[in-house]
Design a protein around this motif. Structure first.
Motif, PDB file in Angstrom:
ATOM      1  N   LYS A   1      -5.077 -18.194   5.725  1.00  0.00           N
ATOM      2  CA  LYS A   1      -6.394 -17.691   5.303  1.00  0.00           C
ATOM      3  C   LYS A   1      -6.206 -16.395   4.537  1.00  0.00           C
ATOM      4  O   LYS A   1      -5.590 -15.448   5.049  1.00  0.00           O
ATOM      5  CB  LYS A   1      -7.257 -17.382   6.527  1.00  0.00           C
TER       6      LYS A   1
ATOM      7  N   ASP B   1       0.851  -1.202   0.000  1.00  0.00           N
ATOM      8  CA  ASP B   1       0.000   0.000   0.000  1.00  0.00           C
ATOM      9  C   ASP B   1       0.884   1.250   0.000  1.00  0.00           C
ATOM     10  O   ASP B   1       2.104   1.167   0.198  1.00  0.00           O
ATOM     11  CB  ASP B   1      -1.052  -0.033   1.119  1.00  0.00           C
TER      12      ASP B   1
ATOM     13  N   LYS C   1      -9.502  -4.094   0.356  1.00  0.00           N
ATOM     14  CA  LYS C   1      -9.764  -5.551   0.340  1.00  0.00           C
ATOM     15  C   LYS C   1     -11.091  -5.806  -0.381  1.00  0.00           C
ATOM     16  O   LYS C   1     -11.972  -6.476   0.137  1.00  0.00           O
ATOM     17  CB  LYS C   1      -9.828  -6.072   1.782  1.00  0.00           C
TER      18      LYS C   1
ATOM     19  N   ASP D   1      -3.958 -10.284   3.078  1.00  0.00           N
ATOM     20  CA  ASP D   1      -5.176 -11.019   2.698  1.00  0.00           C
ATOM     21  C   ASP D   1      -5.471 -10.871   1.205  1.00  0.00           C
ATOM     22  O   ASP D   1      -5.812 -11.837   0.519  1.00  0.00           O
ATOM     23  CB  ASP D   1      -6.383 -10.498   3.498  1.00  0.00           C
TER      24      ASP D   1
ATOM     25  N   ASN E   1       1.327   3.769   1.994  1.00  0.00           N
ATOM     26  CA  ASN E   1       2.102   4.108   3.203  1.00  0.00           C
ATOM     27  C   ASN E   1       3.365   3.267   3.291  1.00  0.00           C
ATOM     28  O   ASN E   1       4.462   3.776   3.546  1.00  0.00           O
ATOM     29  CB  ASN E   1       1.283   3.845   4.477  1.00  0.00           C
TER      30      ASN E   1
ATOM     31  N   GLU F   1      -8.848  -0.770   4.777  1.00  0.00           N
ATOM     32  CA  GLU F   1      -9.704  -1.944   4.541  1.00  0.00           C
ATOM     33  C   GLU F   1     -10.428  -1.872   3.193  1.00  0.00           C
ATOM     34  O   GLU F   1     -10.722  -2.901   2.586  1.00  0.00           O
ATOM     35  CB  GLU F   1     -10.720  -2.030   5.699  1.00  0.00           C
TER      36      GLU F   1
ATOM     37  N   LYS G   1     -17.536  -8.805   5.728  1.00  0.00           N
ATOM     38  CA  LYS G   1     -16.067  -8.940   5.660  1.00  0.00           C
ATOM     39  C   LYS G   1     -15.643 -10.368   5.360  1.00  0.00           C
ATOM     40  O   LYS G   1     -16.284 -11.319   5.809  1.00  0.00           O
ATOM     41  CB  LYS G   1     -15.480  -8.526   7.007  1.00  0.00           C
TER      42      LYS G   1
ATOM     43  N   PHE H   1      10.164  -3.156  11.260  1.00  0.00           N
ATOM     44  CA  PHE H   1       9.119  -2.411  10.534  1.00  0.00           C
ATOM     45  C   PHE H   1       8.151  -1.715  11.510  1.00  0.00           C
ATOM     46  O   PHE H   1       7.488  -0.750  11.156  1.00  0.00           O
ATOM     47  CB  PHE H   1       8.277  -3.350   9.654  1.00  0.00           C
TER      48      PHE H   1
ATOM     49  N   THR I   1       3.996  -6.115   7.826  1.00  0.00           N
ATOM     50  CA  THR I   1       4.654  -4.919   8.365  1.00  0.00           C
ATOM     51  C   THR I   1       3.905  -4.280   9.530  1.00  0.00           C
ATOM     52  O   THR I   1       4.364  -3.284  10.067  1.00  0.00           O
ATOM     53  CB  THR I   1       4.857  -3.867   7.249  1.00  0.00           C
ATOM     54  N   THR I   2       2.720  -4.806   9.887  1.00  0.00           N
ATOM     55  CA  THR I   2       2.064  -4.334  11.118  1.00  0.00           C
ATOM     56  C   THR I   2       2.195  -5.433  12.168  1.00  0.00           C
ATOM     57  O   THR I   2       2.394  -6.613  11.825  1.00  0.00           O
ATOM     58  CB  THR I   2       0.561  -4.027  10.920  1.00  0.00           C
TER      59      THR I   2
ATOM     60  N   GLY J   1       0.421  -4.570   5.750  1.00  0.00           N
ATOM     61  CA  GLY J   1      -0.368  -5.065   6.878  1.00  0.00           C
ATOM     62  C   GLY J   1      -1.301  -6.189   6.454  1.00  0.00           C
ATOM     63  O   GLY J   1      -1.167  -6.766   5.355  1.00  0.00           O
ATOM     64  N   GLY J   2      -2.269  -6.469   7.302  1.00  0.00           N
ATOM     65  CA  GLY J   2      -3.191  -7.576   7.058  1.00  0.00           C
ATOM     66  C   GLY J   2      -4.044  -7.394   5.807  1.00  0.00           C
ATOM     67  O   GLY J   2      -4.412  -8.374   5.151  1.00  0.00           O
ATOM     68  N   VAL J   3      -4.351  -6.135   5.482  1.00  0.00           N
ATOM     69  CA  VAL J   3      -5.157  -5.883   4.277  1.00  0.00           C
ATOM     70  C   VAL J   3      -4.393  -6.366   3.047  1.00  0.00           C
ATOM     71  O   VAL J   3      -4.928  -7.106   2.198  1.00  0.00           O
ATOM     72  CB  VAL J   3      -5.500  -4.370   4.169  1.00  0.00           C
TER      73      VAL J   3
ATOM     74  N   THR K   1       7.767   2.364  12.767  1.00  0.00           N
ATOM     75  CA  THR K   1       7.036   3.474  12.135  1.00  0.00           C
ATOM     76  C   THR K   1       5.516   3.359  12.321  1.00  0.00           C
ATOM     77  O   THR K   1       4.781   4.208  11.818  1.00  0.00           O
ATOM     78  CB  THR K   1       7.350   3.518  10.623  1.00  0.00           C
TER      79      THR K   1
HETATM   80  N1  LIG Z   1      -6.026 -13.821   7.302  1.00  0.00           N
HETATM   81  C1  LIG Z   1      -6.183 -13.851   8.585  1.00  0.00           C
HETATM   82  O1  LIG Z   1      -6.090 -14.898   9.249  1.00  0.00           O
HETATM   83  C2  LIG Z   1      -6.462 -12.561   9.316  1.00  0.00           C
HETATM   84  C3  LIG Z   1      -6.395 -12.500  10.713  1.00  0.00           C
HETATM   85  C4  LIG Z   1      -6.597 -11.272  11.335  1.00  0.00           C
HETATM   86  C5  LIG Z   1      -6.863 -10.132  10.584  1.00  0.00           C
HETATM   87  N2  LIG Z   1      -6.928 -10.236   9.218  1.00  0.00           N
HETATM   88  C6  LIG Z   1      -7.201  -9.046   8.405  1.00  0.00           C
HETATM   89  O2  LIG Z   1      -6.153  -8.096   8.586  1.00  0.00           O
HETATM   90  C7  LIG Z   1      -6.650  -6.816   8.227  1.00  0.00           C
HETATM   91  C8  LIG Z   1      -6.131  -5.802   9.203  1.00  0.00           C
HETATM   92  O3  LIG Z   1      -4.721  -5.784   9.141  1.00  0.00           O
HETATM   93  P1  LIG Z   1      -3.898  -4.548   9.743  1.00  0.00           P
HETATM   94  O4  LIG Z   1      -4.400  -4.229  11.105  1.00  0.00           O
HETATM   95  O5  LIG Z   1      -2.469  -4.879   9.539  1.00  0.00           O
HETATM   96  O6  LIG Z   1      -4.388  -3.320   8.836  1.00  0.00           O
HETATM   97  P2  LIG Z   1      -3.776  -2.600   7.530  1.00  0.00           P
HETATM   98  O7  LIG Z   1      -3.170  -3.556   6.603  1.00  0.00           O
HETATM   99  O8  LIG Z   1      -4.875  -1.722   7.053  1.00  0.00           O
HETATM  100  O9  LIG Z   1      -2.611  -1.689   8.147  1.00  0.00           O
HETATM  101  C9  LIG Z   1      -2.957  -0.676   9.065  1.00  0.00           C
HETATM  102  C10 LIG Z   1      -2.312   0.659   8.674  1.00  0.00           C
HETATM  103  O10 LIG Z   1      -0.921   0.600   8.945  1.00  0.00           O
HETATM  104  C11 LIG Z   1      -0.176   1.043   7.809  1.00  0.00           C
HETATM  105  N3  LIG Z   1       1.114   0.374   7.882  1.00  0.00           N
HETATM  106  C12 LIG Z   1       1.415  -0.906   7.551  1.00  0.00           C
HETATM  107  N4  LIG Z   1       2.680  -1.189   7.902  1.00  0.00           N
HETATM  108  C13 LIG Z   1       3.199  -0.059   8.435  1.00  0.00           C
HETATM  109  C14 LIG Z   1       4.452   0.287   9.001  1.00  0.00           C
HETATM  110  N5  LIG Z   1       5.425  -0.630   9.120  1.00  0.00           N
HETATM  111  N6  LIG Z   1       4.652   1.551   9.449  1.00  0.00           N
HETATM  112  C15 LIG Z   1       3.646   2.470   9.373  1.00  0.00           C
HETATM  113  N7  LIG Z   1       2.431   2.198   8.881  1.00  0.00           N
HETATM  114  C16 LIG Z   1       2.209   0.946   8.430  1.00  0.00           C
HETATM  115  C17 LIG Z   1      -1.039   0.700   6.632  1.00  0.00           C
HETATM  116  O11 LIG Z   1      -0.721   1.467   5.513  1.00  0.00           O
HETATM  117  C18 LIG Z   1      -2.437   0.997   7.177  1.00  0.00           C
HETATM  118  O12 LIG Z   1      -2.700   2.362   7.068  1.00  0.00           O
HETATM  119  C19 LIG Z   1      -8.154  -6.932   8.189  1.00  0.00           C
HETATM  120  O13 LIG Z   1      -8.614  -6.868   6.870  1.00  0.00           O
HETATM  121  C20 LIG Z   1      -8.431  -8.308   8.786  1.00  0.00           C
HETATM  122  O14 LIG Z   1      -9.608  -8.895   8.247  1.00  0.00           O
HETATM  123  C21 LIG Z   1      -6.730 -11.419   8.578  1.00  0.00           C
END
Ligand SMILES: NC(=O)c1ccc[n+]([C@@H]2O[C@H](COP(=O)([O-])OP(=O)(O)OC[C@H]3O[C@@H](n4cnc5c(N)ncnc54)[C@H](O)[C@@H]3O)[C@@H](O)[C@H]2O)c1
Length: 337
Positions: free
Chosen positions: A137, A39, A71, A104, A41, A68, A146, A164, A124-125, A99-101, A167
Motif C-alpha cells: 500500500k 528525508d 506525504k 509511502d 534526517n 508527515e 490521511k 538502522f 529505516t524505522t 521511514g513510512g512517510v 539511531t
Molecule cells: N503503507 C502502509 O501499509 C502503512 C502502514 C503503516 C503506516 N504507514 C505510514 O507510515 C508513516 C509513518 O512512518 P514512520 O513512523 O516510519 O514515520 P517517518 O517516516 O516520519 O519517520 C519518523 C522519524 O524518524 C526519522 N528516521 C527515519 N529513520 C531513522 C533512523 N534510522 N534513525 C533516526 N531517525 C530516523 C525520520 O526522519 C522521521 O523524523 C505514516 O505516514 C503512515 O501513514 C503506512
C-alpha cells in the motif's frame, strides 16, 4: 539472512546487511542509475554508508523534509520534478530510503510516474520495517484526510537492516513496538510473550511481526476483508490521531490507547478477559506508549460517529479473545453512544 517470499517480491532481513544490498539490486536491475528518495534526517545519518554500499552505481538523491507533511501533493509534485530534472527514465529504479512517510510517498511516485517505475523499499524505522514497507500500500495525504490518494504497488524487494534502528529516538522505536505488540496480540502469542519481557527486538521478532502481516496480506492483497484484522486498535487510534490533528500522538501511541479501548469492549461483550487488559495496559505504560489517565472512548465518539461510512452497516470491530486469537464483532452505533 532471513528471507520471506511474497507473491511478487522478496523480503530480506539481515542485521548489518547493507553490504549485500548491491547484490540484491543486481538480481532485479541491469542499469547503473539509482534514484534515492529519502528525508533529511536519514540522508544526514546514512548517505555515506549507502554510497559506500553501492559503489559502482550512479546515485541521484531527492532529499525531503522529515515528517508527515512530506506525504503531500506538493511534495509529490516537487519530488517528481527533481527526479525528471535528474534524468529519471521509465526503466530506472527508485530506492525508498527512510521511514513510512518516505516509503509511502516514494512508492506512490513509483506507481504513477511514467505509469509505473520499479522501486525497492529500504525501511529505516521500526514501524516501517514491520508494517508500512510490507503489503504494497502506497499513497499520500490530502488536507481532507490521511492516505486519501494511493494505490497498491509492489516493490521489487524489501530490504530490512535492523542496524538502522540504533539511531532512532526511544519514542520512534516504541512507536514501532506498538505495531509489533498489535501483531503479537492478533496473530502470534510467542511474539506477544517476548514483547512482555523485552523492550528491544532482533531480526527474529521483526521477522515474526512481518509474518503476521504477511499471512493476512496473502489472503487479502487488496484490503477487502481479512486485512481488517490488522486494524485492531485502529478504529479508536485513527479517531485519536484525527482529533489531535496528527500532531500530539504518534500512530503507535494512538493505536495503543485504541487497543486498550478495543480490549475493554471485548470485556464488555464477554469475549476478552480482564487480566489480558491489565497485562497489555502495564506493557503499554512501561513502553511509554500510553499515560494515565488513559484516553477514553467517550472523548472520541464524534470522530467515530462522523465516519458514517463505517457505521452504515455497523462497524466491523476487531476483538482479541486471547493473545494470538481474533474475531470480528459488528459494533452498532448504539454500542458506542
Ligand atoms: N503503507 C502502509 O501499509 C502503512 C502502514 C503503516 C503506516 N504507514 C505510514 O507510515 C508513516 C509513518 O512512518 P514512520 O513512523 O516510519 O514515520 P517517518 O517516516 O516520519 O519517520 C519518523 C522519524 O524518524 C526519522 N528516521 C527515519 N529513520 C531513522 C533512523 N534510522 N534513525 C533516526 N531517525 C530516523 C525520520 O526522519 C522521521 O523524523 C505514516 O505516514 C503512515 O501513514 C503506512
Amino acid at each position: 539472512m532471513t528471507f520471506l517470499k511474497m507473491p511478487n517480491y522478496d523480503i530480506f532481513i539481515e542485521e548489518d546487511g547493507l553490504s549485500h544490498l548491491a547484490k540484491h539490486i543486481k538480481e532485479v536491475y541491469q542499469f547503473d542509475d539509482l534514484f534515492v528518495i529519502t528525508d533529511q534526517n536519514v540522508f544526514d545519518l546514512y548517505n555515506e554508508k549507502l554510497i559506500q554500499a553501492l559503489i559502482g552505481y550512479k546515485l541521484s538523491f531527492v532529499i525531503l523534509p522529515p515528517g508527515e507533511k512530506s506525504k503531500s501533493l506538493d511534495t509529490y509534485h516537487q519530488a517528481i520534478q527533481t527526479l525528471i530534472e535528474k534524468g529519471i527514465k521509465r526503466n530506472h529504479l527508485i530506492l525508498a530510503f527512510g521511514g513510512g512517510v518516505i516509503g509511502d510517498l516514494a512508492g506512490f511516485i513509483a506507481s504513477t510516474l511514467y505509469r509505473g517505475i520499479s522501486y525497492i523499499q529500504i525501511p529505516t524505522t521500526l514501524l516501517a520495517q514491520v508494517d508500512s514497507s510490507i503489503g504494497g500500500k502506497v499513497g499520500i495525504d490530502l488536507k481532507e484526510g490521511k492516505n486519501l490518494i494511493g494505490s497498491f504497488y509492489d516493490p521489487k524487494f524489501v530490504f530490512i537492516d535492523p542496524s538502522f534502528l540504533k539511531t532512532l529516538s526511544k519514542r520512534e522505536y516504541n512507536n514501532g513496538l506498538a505495531e509489533m505488540i498489535k501483531a503479537g496480540l492478533i496473530g502470534d502469542k510467542k511474539l506477544y510473550s517476548y514483547l512482555l519481557e523485552h523492550d528491544k527486538v532482533t531480526v527474529t521478532e521483526i521477522t515474526e511481526a512481518i509474518q503476521v502481516k504477511r499471512n493476512v496480506v496473502l489472503i487479502d492483497p487488496y484490503d477487502k476483508k481479512e486485512r481488517m484484522y490488522l486494524n485492531f486498535g485502529h478504529t479508536f487510534g485513527h479517531a485519536i490521531e484525527k482529533k489531535h490533528h496528527y500532531e500530539t500522538y504518534l500512530h503507535g501511541e494512538a493505536i495503543s490507547y485504541g487497543m486498550l479501548i478495543a480490549l475493554q469492549i471485548g470485556i464488555q461483550i464477554g469475549e476478552t478477559k480482564e487480566e489480558l487488559y491489565q497485562e497489555v495496559k502495564k506493557l503499554l505504560l512501561d513502553r511509554e506508549l500510553v499515560k494515565e489517565p488513559l484516553l477514553e472512548m467517550d472523548e472520541y465518539r464524534d470522530e467515530i460517529i462522523h465516519d458514517k461510512k463505517n457505521l452504515a452497516d455497523g462497524l466491523h470491530f476487531i476483538i482479541v479473545t486471547k493473545p494470538g486469537d481474533v474475531k470480528t464483532h459488528k459494533l452498532k452505533e448504539l454500542d458506542i453512544l
